[in-house]
Structure formats: structure tokens, C-alpha cells
Design an enzyme around this catalytic site. Sequence first.
Site: not given
Ligand code: NAP
Length: 246
Positions: A141, A155
Site C-alpha cells: 500500500s 496497517y
Molecule cells: P477488500 O475489498 O476488503 O477484499 C478483501 C479480500 O480479502 C476479500 O476477498 C476477503 O475475503 C479477503 N480476506 C480478508 N481476510 C482474509 C484472510 N484472513 N484470509 C483470506 N482472505 C482474506 O480489500 P481490497 O481493497 O481489495 O484490498 C486487497 C489488498 O489491497 C489488501 O492487502 C489491501 O491492504 C491492499 N490495498 C488496498 C487499497 C484500497 O484502497 N482498496 C489500497 C492499498 C492497498 P472475504 O470476501 O471472504 O471476506
Amino acid sequence: MHVLITGGSRGIGAAIARLAGARGWSVSVNYVSDASAAGETVAAVKAAGGNALAIKGDASVEADVQAMWDAAEAAFGPITGFVNNAGVVAPASKVADMSLERMERLFRINITGAFLGAREAARRMSRASGGQGGSIVNMSSIAAKLGAPGEYVDYAATKGAMDAMTIGLAKELAAEGVRVNGIRPGLILTDIHASGGEPGRAKRLGVTTPMGRPGGATEVAEAAIWLLSDAASYVTGTTMEVSGGR
Ligand code: NAP
């Protein structure tokens, strides 16, 4: 190509799965609780032209990690691409107000989980251990560089740990046919912001970025697909920013 994506059922992981499907790749879609979202992503990957399987398991639990790799390989053969994507945030808080329970949850899922996935990838993908080689993408991130003051320094620190792991693991595996890179997304429109207590956060802060808008999950996925593919064959140990200039 066979790609395993932790947290591949929603958000950025699901967008990577869909683009991988469009390339005709086999995609193992890991999720932890939302079976219906995982089913939708699997259907979308198949509709796009790939093979896909949903695999339930907690990416921060050692036995689940080993079981998800076993299930994926039983379905589609050796994994040649691994996206270390599962990650969580917690509600905005200053460091002074953070509970031990909150910190331990963040560190367990975002650091220990990322290391368990990376360790499994190193064991199974490296040519030294009989694997076929391949590419690992760590989902970091931009918070790792900004620090996320007043919101979630814990985080941000987990992603800083991941960035260090990307550098070290890339050097360990470079001669064993495995490339290791990361991506630092900025403010991306996914459900993660709602899970941190503010569904509109990416939109609210997106206008303050140099590009004046939040990003879409597919815009991050395009970078992941490139890093996974042979087009990035001489790229390892780097973390790419997909943050609209933030
Ligand atoms: P999201 O929309 O909240 O989706 C999270 C995903 O991770 C879901 O598929 C969830 O499964 C799964 N998950 C959560 N905890 C888990 C665990 N312990 N084991 C296996 N699967 C798990 O998140 P996102 O925004 O796509 O983020 C994905 C990655 O990008 C993360 O590492 C986040 O830190 C990073 N990121 C995101 C952003 C942003 O602005 N969105 C920015 C920077 C970095 P379920 O559906 O079953 O709950």
C-alpha cells in the site's frame, strides 16, 4: 499459467482474477468467509475465458495456507503465479489509542499471513525445490510510504514489512526462477474502506490526489497481471506504485 490469489473473491484480488481469466489462465480464488462473492468471481473468470476454483481458507493460518495450495495444485497443477493479496484495515485511530488486540490482528493477517504465503510459494515454486519457477506479487500500500497518521499507522507498518520482504525474498529466489515484486495501491474503490468504518473514504480523499480521483480495482489489477506475466521477465525486487501520483 496458474495463479493463486489470496483474498481473490472481492476488490483488487477479484479484479486480478477476472483479468487473469481473460488471458485464459487458471485461477485459484481464495476467500475466508464470503462464499457467494467467491462464487461470483469464479463465474466471472470462467465467463472471461479462464478456469477457476474457489478455495476457502484463512491466509493467516498455517494449515489453511498449506491446504489451499494443495487444493489449487490438485485442480490445476503447479502454481506459477502467486498474489499475496489478502489484507485488512481497522477503524481510524491514533497509535496512542490502539489496543493490543487490534495490533495483533493486523500483524497476524497482514504480516504473518503474507509470510506464510510467501514461504509456501518459495517452497513450491522455486526450481531449487523442484518447482517450475514463476512470479510472486505482494499487495502492499502507498500507506507504507505515507505512514497513515491518525488513521492506521499499524496497517502502514504491516505494508512496510511486506516491502522489505519483497526485496529480500526477491534476492533469495532470483536464481531459482522466481521473481518477487510488489504493488503499492493508493485510494482504490473497494469494500476495504467500509470495513475500516468509512465506506466513502476513497471518494473523499481521492479528490485530493494529484489525479483528482480514486482508482479502480482493475487499474491495480493491470499492474499485477503485467508483473505476473513474462512481459516482466527481468523485473524483480521492486514495488510499483499505482496511486494516481499520491
Ligand atoms: P477488500 O475489498 O476488503 O477484499 C478483501 C479480500 O480479502 C476479500 O476477498 C476477503 O475475503 C479477503 N480476506 C480478508 N481476510 C482474509 C484472510 N484472513 N484470509 C483470506 N482472505 C482474506 O480489500 P481490497 O481493497 O481489495 O484490498 C486487497 C489488498 O489491497 C489488501 O492487502 C489491501 O491492504 C491492499 N490495498 C488496498 C487499497 C484500497 O484502497 N482498496 C489500497 C492499498 C492497498 P472475504 O470476501 O471472504 O471476506
